[in-house]
Design a protein around this motif. Structure first.
Motif, PDB file in Angstrom:
ATOM      1  N   HIS A   1     -31.305 -25.701  72.434  1.00 59.76           N
ATOM      2  CA  HIS A   1     -32.727 -25.382  72.492  1.00 59.76           C
ATOM      3  C   HIS A   1     -33.355 -26.106  73.675  1.00 59.76           C
ATOM      4  CE1 HIS A   1     -36.816 -24.439  71.464  1.00 59.76           C
ATOM      5  NE2 HIS A   1     -37.140 -25.723  71.462  1.00 59.76           N
ATOM      6  N   VAL A   2     -33.979 -25.329  74.552  1.00 58.59           N
ATOM      7  CA  VAL A   2     -34.683 -25.905  75.691  1.00 58.59           C
ATOM      8  C   VAL A   2     -36.161 -25.971  75.329  1.00 58.59           C
ATOM      9  CG1 VAL A   2     -35.204 -25.748  78.145  1.00 58.59           C
ATOM     10  CG2 VAL A   2     -32.988 -24.943  77.281  1.00 58.59           C
ATOM     11  N   GLY A   3     -36.630 -27.168  75.127  1.00 57.37           N
ATOM     12  CA  GLY A   3     -38.019 -27.346  74.726  1.00 57.37           C
ATOM     13  C   GLY A   3     -38.184 -28.611  73.917  1.00 57.37           C
ATOM     14  N   GLU A   4     -39.380 -28.814  73.453  1.00 62.40           N
ATOM     15  CA  GLU A   4     -39.705 -30.045  72.737  1.00 62.40           C
ATOM     16  C   GLU A   4     -39.003 -30.105  71.382  1.00 62.40           C
ATOM     17  OE1 GLU A   4     -43.672 -32.371  70.999  1.00 62.40           O
ATOM     18  OE2 GLU A   4     -43.849 -30.431  72.018  1.00 62.40           O
ATOM     19  N   LYS A   5     -38.459 -31.263  71.069  1.00 60.96           N
ATOM     20  CA  LYS A   5     -37.854 -31.508  69.760  1.00 60.96           C
ATOM     21  C   LYS A   5     -38.931 -32.068  68.842  1.00 60.96           C
ATOM     22  CE  LYS A   5     -34.135 -34.105  67.526  1.00 60.96           C
ATOM     23  NZ  LYS A   5     -33.029 -35.088  67.742  1.00 60.96           N
ATOM     24  N   SER A   6     -39.235 -31.349  67.785  1.00 64.34           N
ATOM     25  CA  SER A   6     -40.285 -31.780  66.868  1.00 64.34           C
ATOM     26  C   SER A   6     -39.747 -31.814  65.446  1.00 64.34           C
ATOM     27  CB  SER A   6     -41.486 -30.836  66.944  1.00 64.34           C
ATOM     28  OG  SER A   6     -41.139 -29.561  66.414  1.00 64.34           O
ATOM     29  N   VAL A   7     -40.452 -32.496  64.581  1.00 65.31           N
ATOM     30  CA  VAL A   7     -40.058 -32.583  63.177  1.00 65.31           C
ATOM     31  C   VAL A   7     -40.068 -31.193  62.545  1.00 65.31           C
ATOM     32  CG1 VAL A   7     -40.687 -33.488  60.905  1.00 65.31           C
ATOM     33  CG2 VAL A   7     -40.876 -34.953  62.931  1.00 65.31           C
ATOM     34  N   VAL A   8     -41.078 -30.398  62.872  1.00 66.57           N
ATOM     35  CA  VAL A   8     -41.190 -29.044  62.323  1.00 66.57           C
ATOM     36  C   VAL A   8     -39.980 -28.198  62.725  1.00 66.57           C
ATOM     37  CG1 VAL A   8     -42.518 -26.889  62.364  1.00 66.57           C
ATOM     38  CG2 VAL A   8     -43.703 -29.099  62.267  1.00 66.57           C
ATOM     39  N   HIS A   9     -39.606 -28.261  64.004  1.00 71.89           N
ATOM     40  CA  HIS A   9     -38.447 -27.496  64.486  1.00 71.89           C
ATOM     41  C   HIS A   9     -37.162 -27.987  63.851  1.00 71.89           C
ATOM     42  CE1 HIS A   9     -40.538 -25.996  68.424  1.00 71.89           C
ATOM     43  NE2 HIS A   9     -40.818 -25.248  67.379  1.00 71.89           N
ATOM     44  N   GLU A  10     -37.006 -29.282  63.736  1.00 71.98           N
ATOM     45  CA  GLU A  10     -35.799 -29.834  63.114  1.00 71.98           C
ATOM     46  C   GLU A  10     -35.669 -29.385  61.660  1.00 71.98           C
ATOM     47  OE1 GLU A  10     -34.097 -33.876  64.590  1.00 71.98           O
ATOM     48  OE2 GLU A  10     -36.267 -34.139  64.380  1.00 71.98           O
ATOM     49  N   GLU A  11     -36.766 -29.402  60.946  1.00 72.16           N
ATOM     50  CA  GLU A  11     -36.734 -28.999  59.539  1.00 72.16           C
ATOM     51  C   GLU A  11     -36.413 -27.515  59.396  1.00 72.16           C
ATOM     52  OE1 GLU A  11     -40.514 -30.144  57.992  1.00 72.16           O
ATOM     53  OE2 GLU A  11     -39.930 -32.247  57.673  1.00 72.16           O
ATOM     54  N   LYS A  12     -37.000 -26.694  60.265  1.00 73.49           N
ATOM     55  CA  LYS A  12     -36.729 -25.259  60.214  1.00 73.49           C
ATOM     56  C   LYS A  12     -35.266 -24.972  60.524  1.00 73.49           C
ATOM     57  CE  LYS A  12     -38.222 -20.756  61.951  1.00 73.49           C
ATOM     58  NZ  LYS A  12     -39.190 -20.014  62.791  1.00 73.49           N
ATOM     59  N   LEU A  13     -34.723 -25.641  61.537  1.00 72.25           N
ATOM     60  CA  LEU A  13     -33.328 -25.435  61.906  1.00 72.25           C
ATOM     61  C   LEU A  13     -32.406 -25.919  60.793  1.00 72.25           C
ATOM     62  CD1 LEU A  13     -31.318 -24.491  64.000  1.00 72.25           C
ATOM     63  CD2 LEU A  13     -31.432 -26.756  65.065  1.00 72.25           C
ATOM     64  N   HIS A  14     -32.711 -27.066  60.214  1.00 74.32           N
ATOM     65  CA  HIS A  14     -31.919 -27.613  59.111  1.00 74.32           C
ATOM     66  C   HIS A  14     -31.868 -26.612  57.957  1.00 74.32           C
ATOM     67  CE1 HIS A  14     -31.086 -29.919  55.466  1.00 74.32           C
ATOM     68  NE2 HIS A  14     -30.552 -30.868  56.241  1.00 74.32           N
ATOM     69  N   GLU A  15     -33.017 -26.028  57.651  1.00 72.33           N
ATOM     70  CA  GLU A  15     -33.097 -25.047  56.565  1.00 72.33           C
ATOM     71  C   GLU A  15     -32.227 -23.825  56.846  1.00 72.33           C
ATOM     72  OE1 GLU A  15     -36.502 -22.017  54.873  1.00 72.33           O
ATOM     73  OE2 GLU A  15     -37.147 -24.020  55.525  1.00 72.33           O
ATOM     74  N   LEU A  16     -32.277 -23.332  58.084  1.00 74.26           N
ATOM     75  CA  LEU A  16     -31.473 -22.156  58.447  1.00 74.26           C
ATOM     76  C   LEU A  16     -29.982 -22.455  58.398  1.00 74.26           C
ATOM     77  CD1 LEU A  16     -33.344 -20.454  61.444  1.00 74.26           C
ATOM     78  CD2 LEU A  16     -33.036 -19.576  59.132  1.00 74.26           C
ATOM     79  N   LEU A  17     -29.584 -23.598  58.933  1.00 77.61           N
ATOM     80  CA  LEU A  17     -28.170 -23.961  58.946  1.00 77.61           C
ATOM     81  C   LEU A  17     -27.636 -24.109  57.527  1.00 77.61           C
ATOM     82  CD1 LEU A  17     -27.996 -26.541  61.891  1.00 77.61           C
ATOM     83  CD2 LEU A  17     -27.510 -24.088  61.920  1.00 77.61           C
ATOM     84  N   GLU A  18     -28.439 -24.704  56.665  1.00 79.00           N
ATOM     85  CA  GLU A  18     -28.022 -24.877  55.273  1.00 79.00           C
ATOM     86  C   GLU A  18     -27.909 -23.530  54.576  1.00 79.00           C
ATOM     87  OE1 GLU A  18     -28.817 -28.541  52.365  1.00 79.00           O
ATOM     88  OE2 GLU A  18     -30.618 -27.399  52.874  1.00 79.00           O
ATOM     89  N   LYS A  19     -28.872 -22.643  54.843  1.00 84.89           N
ATOM     90  CA  LYS A  19     -28.868 -21.322  54.228  1.00 84.89           C
ATOM     91  C   LYS A  19     -27.632 -20.519  54.590  1.00 84.89           C
ATOM     92  CE  LYS A  19     -31.622 -17.058  53.975  1.00 84.89           C
ATOM     93  NZ  LYS A  19     -32.898 -16.401  54.391  1.00 84.89           N
ATOM     94  N   HIS A  20     -27.169 -20.674  55.828  1.00 86.34           N
ATOM     95  CA  HIS A  20     -26.027 -19.882  56.305  1.00 86.34           C
ATOM     96  C   HIS A  20     -24.715 -20.663  56.297  1.00 86.34           C
ATOM     97  CE1 HIS A  20     -28.339 -16.325  57.467  1.00 86.34           C
ATOM     98  NE2 HIS A  20     -29.297 -17.164  57.794  1.00 86.34           N
ATOM     99  N   GLY A  21     -24.692 -21.753  55.572  1.00 86.03           N
ATOM    100  CA  GLY A  21     -23.452 -22.499  55.397  1.00 86.03           C
ATOM    101  C   GLY A  21     -22.953 -23.183  56.644  1.00 86.03           C
ATOM    102  N   LEU A  22     -23.881 -23.624  57.499  1.00 82.63           N
ATOM    103  CA  LEU A  22     -23.495 -24.232  58.772  1.00 82.63           C
ATOM    104  C   LEU A  22     -23.847 -25.712  58.875  1.00 82.63           C
ATOM    105  CD1 LEU A  22     -24.573 -21.397  61.227  1.00 82.63           C
ATOM    106  CD2 LEU A  22     -22.246 -22.241  60.919  1.00 82.63           C
ATOM    107  N   PHE A  23     -24.636 -26.203  57.945  1.00 85.36           N
ATOM    108  CA  PHE A  23     -25.175 -27.557  58.106  1.00 85.36           C
ATOM    109  C   PHE A  23     -24.074 -28.614  58.174  1.00 85.36           C
ATOM    110  CE2 PHE A  23     -27.187 -31.486  56.397  1.00 85.36           C
ATOM    111  CZ  PHE A  23     -28.002 -31.723  57.480  1.00 85.36           C
ATOM    112  N   GLN A  24     -23.045 -28.481  57.383  1.00 87.13           N
ATOM    113  CA  GLN A  24     -21.958 -29.453  57.381  1.00 87.13           C
ATOM    114  C   GLN A  24     -20.659 -28.815  57.867  1.00 87.13           C
ATOM    115  OE1 GLN A  24     -22.200 -30.831  53.283  1.00 87.13           O
ATOM    116  NE2 GLN A  24     -23.314 -32.658  53.924  1.00 87.13           N
ATOM    117  N   ASP A  25     -20.800 -27.906  58.808  1.00 80.81           N
ATOM    118  CA  ASP A  25     -19.642 -27.125  59.262  1.00 80.81           C
ATOM    119  C   ASP A  25     -19.319 -27.381  60.730  1.00 80.81           C
ATOM    120  OD1 ASP A  25     -17.566 -25.364  58.853  1.00 80.81           O
ATOM    121  OD2 ASP A  25     -18.749 -23.586  59.313  1.00 80.81           O
ATOM    122  N   GLY A  26     -19.534 -28.586  61.189  1.00 86.94           N
ATOM    123  CA  GLY A  26     -19.166 -28.930  62.558  1.00 86.94           C
ATOM    124  C   GLY A  26     -20.023 -28.300  63.625  1.00 86.94           C
ATOM    125  N   VAL A  27     -21.275 -28.000  63.302  1.00 88.91           N
ATOM    126  CA  VAL A  27     -22.180 -27.410  64.281  1.00 88.91           C
ATOM    127  C   VAL A  27     -22.909 -28.519  65.035  1.00 88.91           C
ATOM    128  CG1 VAL A  27     -24.200 -25.952  64.632  1.00 88.91           C
ATOM    129  CG2 VAL A  27     -22.495 -25.337  62.913  1.00 88.91           C
TER     130      VAL A  27
END
Length: 276
Positions: free
Chosen positions: A37-63
């Motif tokens: 991601h090219v742009g500002e790293k924010s808490v809101v963006h981190e939380e949204k990305l965390h939610e998506l990765l968890e939903k699609h089984g990627l959060f603990q999958d070496g991403v």
């Protein structure tokens, strides 16, 4: 085929679909996945990305997620190179008259300068499906044997149901005009000869490749190859168009459209640009 895949993400409405498509490709090729991601790293963006990765089984999958700031195309390319990425995935809109984050000048810079292959998805799905109908560029060029080989490798892994290899009759108008001087018989004979030559060129490449259970159709067109290739892909409602890299482009290519840009101007479907 691809050991490390990168996804260029923007926090847009299609972000979840692009994450889901990248997950499918990660599993298909048993590859590592890097999110850029090219742009500002924010808490809101981190939380949204965390939610998506968890939903699609990627959060603990070496991403791996990389946050950088700067010019998008430059930072994406630098990150892909430093991470030894084989395939970069990015979203794009079908028509360039409608601009979004990864189209227009950014897309051109990525495609022109990327050292890895690039997959642009115009219709990413939140519940992705394989590419069933694939068109591969078979026009006689230096990179064509590699494009056909890697294109078929993708099709085998993805279980494609229909595969078309499309070749072009070079200088068709001139050759037919010359044949016309000999009457209808010579015109028909010349046309058959030209088609047979282009089919033979593709068959000569195919004969040494493992085609598995793929059903491969060879098609021959006449006219400017990029325009005809895109038109054919649109006519058959292809899911994926596979082409090769045009190599290093010079100054004049910045002033005048070149073949790949003819396709980019109005993408007929998802586009895979293979690089060595």
């Amino acid at each position: 085929m691809f050991r490390k895949i990168a996804l260029a993400i923007a926090f847009s409405p299609r972000m979840e679909a692009l994450v889901a498509e990248s997950k499918r490709l990660k599993d298909l090729f048993q590859a590592e996945l890097v999110l850029i991601h090219v742009g500002e790293k924010s808490v809101v963006h981190e939380e949204k990305l965390h939610e998506l990765l968890e939903k699609h089984g990627l959060f603990q999958d070496g991403v791996k997620t990389i946050w950088v700031e700067g010019k998008p195309a430059k930072k994406i390319l630098q990150t892909c190179e430093s991470e030894n990425v084989d395939l970069l995935v990015a979203g794009a809109l079908k028509s360039e008259s409608l601009l979004n984050y990864y189209i227009g000048s950014i897309a051109r810079k990525i495609i022109r300068n990327s050292k890895c292959s690039v997959l642009t998805l115009i219709e990413p799905l939140e519940k992705p499906t394989p590419f069933d109908k694939v068109v591969i560029n078979g026009t006689e060029q230096e990179q064509t044997p590699l494009v056909i080989e890697k294109g078929l490798e993708w099709c085998k892994l993805d279980g494609a149901k229909q595969v078309f290899v499309v070749n072009e009759i070079k200088m068709y108008g001139l050759q037919m005009a010359t044949a016309g001087e000999g009457g209808e018989g010579e015109i028909s004979s010349t046309r058959r000869k030209l088609v047979a030559e282009e089919v033979a060129y593709v068959n000569n490449i195919l004969k040494d490749l493992d085609k598995g259970d793929l059903k491969i159709n060879i098609k021959v067109t006449c006219g400017k190859w990029a325009i005809e290739l895109a038109k054919f892909a649109e006519d058959v409602k292809a899911d994926l168009l596979v082409v090769g890299d045009e190599g290093k482009l010079g100054f004049l290519d910045r002033l005048f459209p070149h073949d790949l840009e003819e396709i980019l101007n109005n993408l007929p479907c998802n586009l895979l640009i293979l690089k060595k």
